[in-house]
Write a protein that holds these residues in place. Structure first.
Motif, mmCIF file in Angstrom:
data_model
loop_
_atom_site.group_PDB
_atom_site.id
_atom_site.type_symbol
_atom_site.label_atom_id
_atom_site.label_comp_id
_atom_site.label_asym_id
_atom_site.label_seq_id
_atom_site.Cartn_x
_atom_site.Cartn_y
_atom_site.Cartn_z
ATOM 1 N N GLY B 54 0.646 -1.258 -0.143
ATOM 2 C CA GLY B 54 -0.066 0.031 -0.070
ATOM 3 C C GLY B 54 0.789 1.154 -0.074
ATOM 4 O O GLY B 54 0.265 2.395 -0.178
ATOM 5 N N GLU B 55 2.148 1.090 0.248
ATOM 6 C CA GLU B 55 2.860 2.307 0.223
ATOM 7 C C GLU B 55 3.430 2.934 -1.042
ATOM 8 O O GLU B 55 3.355 2.053 -2.037
ATOM 9 C CB GLU B 55 4.302 2.119 1.197
ATOM 10 C CG GLU B 55 5.228 3.001 1.325
ATOM 11 C CD GLU B 55 6.296 2.817 2.315
ATOM 12 O OE1 GLU B 55 6.660 1.636 2.515
ATOM 13 O OE2 GLU B 55 7.187 3.870 2.498
ATOM 14 N N ARG B 61 8.990 12.483 -12.288
ATOM 15 C CA ARG B 61 8.229 11.699 -13.103
ATOM 16 C C ARG B 61 8.048 10.008 -12.760
ATOM 17 O O ARG B 61 7.405 9.362 -13.292
ATOM 18 C CB ARG B 61 8.721 11.685 -14.590
ATOM 19 C CG ARG B 61 8.659 13.072 -15.033
ATOM 20 C CD ARG B 61 9.445 13.230 -16.354
ATOM 21 N NE ARG B 61 10.724 12.839 -16.635
ATOM 22 C CZ ARG B 61 11.506 13.514 -16.176
ATOM 23 N NH1 ARG B 61 11.454 15.072 -15.694
ATOM 24 N NH2 ARG B 61 12.840 13.360 -16.069
ATOM 25 N N LEU B 62 8.658 9.696 -11.566
ATOM 26 C CA LEU B 62 8.549 8.323 -11.070
ATOM 27 C C LEU B 62 7.875 8.144 -10.051
ATOM 28 O O LEU B 62 7.919 8.925 -8.933
ATOM 29 C CB LEU B 62 9.818 7.760 -10.874
ATOM 30 C CG LEU B 62 11.063 7.829 -11.915
ATOM 31 C CD1 LEU B 62 12.542 7.422 -11.402
ATOM 32 C CD2 LEU B 62 10.712 6.987 -13.160
ATOM 33 N N LYS B 63 7.016 7.258 -9.959
ATOM 34 C CA LYS B 63 6.348 6.597 -8.708
ATOM 35 C C LYS B 63 6.264 5.278 -8.438
ATOM 36 O O LYS B 63 6.181 4.358 -9.453
ATOM 37 C CB LYS B 63 4.657 7.327 -8.725
ATOM 38 C CG LYS B 63 3.837 6.795 -7.538
ATOM 39 C CD LYS B 63 2.464 7.409 -7.805
ATOM 40 C CE LYS B 63 1.297 6.507 -7.557
ATOM 41 N NZ LYS B 63 0.069 7.277 -7.671
ATOM 42 N N ALA B 64 6.545 4.789 -7.377
ATOM 43 C CA ALA B 64 6.864 3.289 -6.888
ATOM 44 C C ALA B 64 5.507 3.195 -5.997
ATOM 45 O O ALA B 64 5.383 3.746 -5.126
ATOM 46 C CB ALA B 64 8.124 2.979 -6.293
ATOM 47 N N THR B 65 5.068 2.127 -6.200
ATOM 48 C CA THR B 65 4.014 1.252 -5.538
ATOM 49 C C THR B 65 4.288 -0.071 -5.119
ATOM 50 O O THR B 65 5.253 -0.876 -5.766
ATOM 51 C CB THR B 65 2.653 1.457 -6.156
ATOM 52 O OG1 THR B 65 2.742 0.694 -7.447
ATOM 53 C CG2 THR B 65 2.306 2.869 -6.618
ATOM 54 N N SER B 71 5.867 -4.849 -7.102
ATOM 55 C CA SER B 71 5.758 -3.560 -7.140
ATOM 56 C C SER B 71 5.878 -3.030 -8.436
ATOM 57 O O SER B 71 6.425 -3.693 -9.268
ATOM 58 C CB SER B 71 7.263 -3.031 -6.381
ATOM 59 O OG SER B 71 7.341 -1.611 -6.268
ATOM 60 N N PHE B 72 5.396 -1.854 -8.619
ATOM 61 C CA PHE B 72 5.385 -0.992 -9.912
ATOM 62 C C PHE B 72 6.220 0.129 -9.935
ATOM 63 O O PHE B 72 6.150 0.962 -8.863
ATOM 64 C CB PHE B 72 3.965 -1.034 -10.491
ATOM 65 C CG PHE B 72 2.910 -2.168 -10.564
ATOM 66 C CD1 PHE B 72 2.327 -2.580 -9.850
ATOM 67 C CD2 PHE B 72 3.275 -2.807 -11.879
ATOM 68 C CE1 PHE B 72 1.447 -3.849 -9.958
ATOM 69 C CE2 PHE B 72 2.508 -3.935 -12.347
ATOM 70 C CZ PHE B 72 1.530 -4.289 -11.261
ATOM 71 N N LEU B 73 6.879 0.422 -11.042
ATOM 72 C CA LEU B 73 7.440 1.785 -11.180
ATOM 73 C C LEU B 73 6.808 2.495 -12.132
ATOM 74 O O LEU B 73 6.851 2.339 -13.361
ATOM 75 C CB LEU B 73 8.898 1.656 -11.437
ATOM 76 C CG LEU B 73 9.861 2.862 -11.412
ATOM 77 C CD1 LEU B 73 9.759 3.662 -10.093
ATOM 78 C CD2 LEU B 73 11.063 2.818 -12.009
#
Lengths: 113, 112
Positions: B54-55, B61-65, B71-73
């Protein structure tokens, strides 16, 4: 940039000769690591250190030894270089728990002929 | 044994074309999941640490989940300077406490 230097940056050597790579840090971090990076394998841990004179093996430690006599220096020795040890070697440092991210040096490209 | 699989191996995007890189992992007790960027001939550069499902973390321009399995970048409106290899690594609770297990990376090329 994290204060990590590696020397030499490039080296060509012959099979059977000993080789020592040096990693030097100015961050006073407790942990230091040696990795090798090869196509198709990603980064693999060779050895690591959790303090002066405290070291342990990683997943690909055969043929390698390490020493850490000062906080800032971590040496990797290939006792008798083989062609399979041709690789790019990276040193990394980390503060340790809870700051577990590792910061990498610029790398040493080693070719064993 | 901890394992990390990254996909795709290579990705070519046009400037401004958003996309996502995937990192699937198996680990015994996740201590942290790490994203790095690596330019040719250089050492990996630290981007993010994620600790629990959930973090999310962002940088330009990058977002990590992070979920419990992957995990997705996410790269939003990429620019040519975002071209690099992106590495994912995990740290588990067992074995060598400081050990990171790396994936083989996604090679990203962003063209004009």
């Amino acid at each position: 940039d994290a204060g990590i230097t590696q020397s030499p940056r490039h080296k060509v050597t012959e099979t059977g000769t000993p080789v020592t790579l040096r990693c030097h840090q100015t961050e006073n971090h407790r942990y230091m690591y040696w990795y090798r990076q090869d196509p198709g394998h990603g980064l693999r841990l060779i050895h690591y250190s959790y303090g002066v004179k405290d070291t342990d093996k990683g997943e690909v430690s055969d043929g390698y030894s390490v020493s850490r006599s000062k906080t800032e220096d971590f040496l990797l020795t290939l006792e008798s270089a083989t062609s399979s040890q041709t690789s790019v070697y990276f040193c990394a440092i980390s503060e340790g728990h809870p700051y577990n991210e590792q910061f990498f040096g610029p790398g040493t490209r080693l070719t064993v002929l | 044994e901890d394992q990390v699989t990254q996909s795709p191996e290579a990705l070519r995007l046009q400037e401004g074309e958003s996309s996502s890189l995937n990192c699937s992992y198996t680990v015994s007790g996740l201590r942290g999941l790490f994203w790095y960027r690596q330019d040719p001939g250089k050492g990996p550069e630290f981007l993010f640490t994620l600790y629990s499902a959930g973090e999310e973390k962002e940088k330009e321009r990058l977002k990590a989940t992070l979920t419990k399995k992957e995990s997705f970048l996410h790269i939003t409106a990429p620019k040519p300077e975002d071209s690099a290899t992106y590495l994912c690594a995990v740290q588990g609770n067992t074995g060598t406490a400081s050990k990171l297990t790396f994936g083989t990376g996604t090679r990203l090329q962003v063209t004009l």
